[in-house]
Every structure is written in C-alpha cells, then in structure tokens.
Enzyme design. Structure first.
Site, mmCIF file in Angstrom:
data_model
loop_
_atom_site.group_PDB
_atom_site.id
_atom_site.type_symbol
_atom_site.label_atom_id
_atom_site.label_comp_id
_atom_site.label_asym_id
_atom_site.label_seq_id
_atom_site.Cartn_x
_atom_site.Cartn_y
_atom_site.Cartn_z
ATOM 1 N N ALA A 172 8.891 -3.805 -2.191
ATOM 2 C CA ALA A 172 7.787 -4.469 -2.881
ATOM 3 C C ALA A 172 7.219 -3.623 -4.018
ATOM 4 O O ALA A 172 6.627 -4.166 -4.948
ATOM 5 C CB ALA A 172 6.675 -4.811 -1.881
ATOM 6 N N TYR A 173 7.411 -2.301 -3.964
ATOM 7 C CA TYR A 173 6.893 -1.430 -5.023
ATOM 8 C C TYR A 173 7.798 -1.448 -6.260
ATOM 9 O O TYR A 173 7.408 -0.967 -7.310
ATOM 10 C CB TYR A 173 6.768 0.011 -4.535
ATOM 11 C CG TYR A 173 5.931 0.220 -3.301
ATOM 12 C CD1 TYR A 173 5.033 -0.743 -2.838
ATOM 13 C CD2 TYR A 173 6.041 1.392 -2.581
ATOM 14 C CE1 TYR A 173 4.284 -0.534 -1.697
ATOM 15 C CE2 TYR A 173 5.281 1.608 -1.444
ATOM 16 C CZ TYR A 173 4.419 0.646 -1.002
ATOM 17 O OH TYR A 173 3.680 0.865 0.125
ATOM 18 N N ARG A 174 9.015 -1.926 -6.073
ATOM 19 C CA ARG A 174 10.000 -2.009 -7.167
ATOM 20 C C ARG A 174 10.286 -0.648 -7.805
ATOM 21 O O ARG A 174 10.443 -0.547 -9.017
ATOM 22 C CB ARG A 174 9.536 -3.006 -8.218
ATOM 23 C CG ARG A 174 9.431 -4.409 -7.684
ATOM 24 C CD ARG A 174 9.150 -5.409 -8.777
ATOM 25 N NE ARG A 174 9.256 -6.747 -8.222
ATOM 26 C CZ ARG A 174 8.298 -7.652 -8.315
ATOM 27 N NH1 ARG A 174 7.196 -7.374 -8.963
ATOM 28 N NH2 ARG A 174 8.455 -8.839 -7.787
#
Length: 129
Positions: free
Chosen positions: A52-54
């Site tokens: 999700a933090y990419r």
C-alpha cells in the site's frame, strides 16, 4: 530485541516508510543499512514497508546499493486486506513483494488492515455464502 521461537529476533526499533516518497525511502534505507553494516555486532535494521505504500521497489534498490545490507536488514512488508480475499491473490502479492525487494524471503509478512476493512469482511462473508 524481542526473543522469538525461531533464531530471528525482532528489532525493537524500525524504519517506517509509510509517508516517504520512493526517493526518500531509498535514501533512508541506504542510510540505515550503511549504519548497520558498519556495526556487525549491533542491531539489525527493521525496514517496514507495504504494498500500500508503493515503495517496495525503492527498498529493493536500497538493498542492492549497500554491500552486505541484506544481512543487516530485518525486512517486513504487509499484504493489503483486499489481496487477502483469495489464496492465489495472496500468493501472487507475496511473490511480487519478494521480487520488488530482490530477495527470497522476508522476516515478517503480515496482513495490513484498516483500509476498507469492513468492506473486506463483508466480501469474505458473502464469498462463503
């Protein structure tokens, strides 16, 4: 450090990467690993990342830039709750994380909750019906 059932110990402090850009992530991880490599008897660096933090590819680039860095890293990442809806989706995401990091394993891989969790619970309930 917290003792574990295995020989792996969880460092008490870690480098969180949630709000960092890719460039900030890479430079922060390089800095932390460089520090740790210079202290081979000191603590490992807990690098906390997530799909999700990419920024998993940035962590992987940092690992490649620091000779011996992988040995001094305690790598952690998380599976987003939406990917956890299927076994195949979860396996695919785990492999994508390993590929992004450029490693064969991580020390900690957990479910990442809080992002649409209620919707995911409902979807899982519906999928079983």
């Amino acid at each position: 450090r917290l003792p574990r059932a295995s020989t792996t110990e969880l460092p008490l402090l870690g480098l969180g990467t949630c709000w960092l850009t890719e460039a900030e992530t890479e430079e922060s991880v390089v800095s932390a690993l460089t520090w740790a490599v210079g202290r081979p008897t000191g603590p490992r660096v807990h690098v906390d990342s997530a799909e999700a933090y990419r920024n998993e590819p940035a962590v992987g680039r940092a690992l490649q830039r620091v000779p011996g860095g992988r040995d001094r890293a305690f790598l952690a990442s998380k599976l987003s709750s939406r990917e956890a809806l299927s076994y195949d989706g979860a396996r695919r995401r785990v492999q994508e994380t390993l590929d992004a990091f450029g490693v064969e394993s991580v020390e900690l891989y957990s479910l990442h909750g809080g992002f649409g969790f209620a919707d995911d619970v409902a979807a899982r309930r519906d999928a079983r019906a």
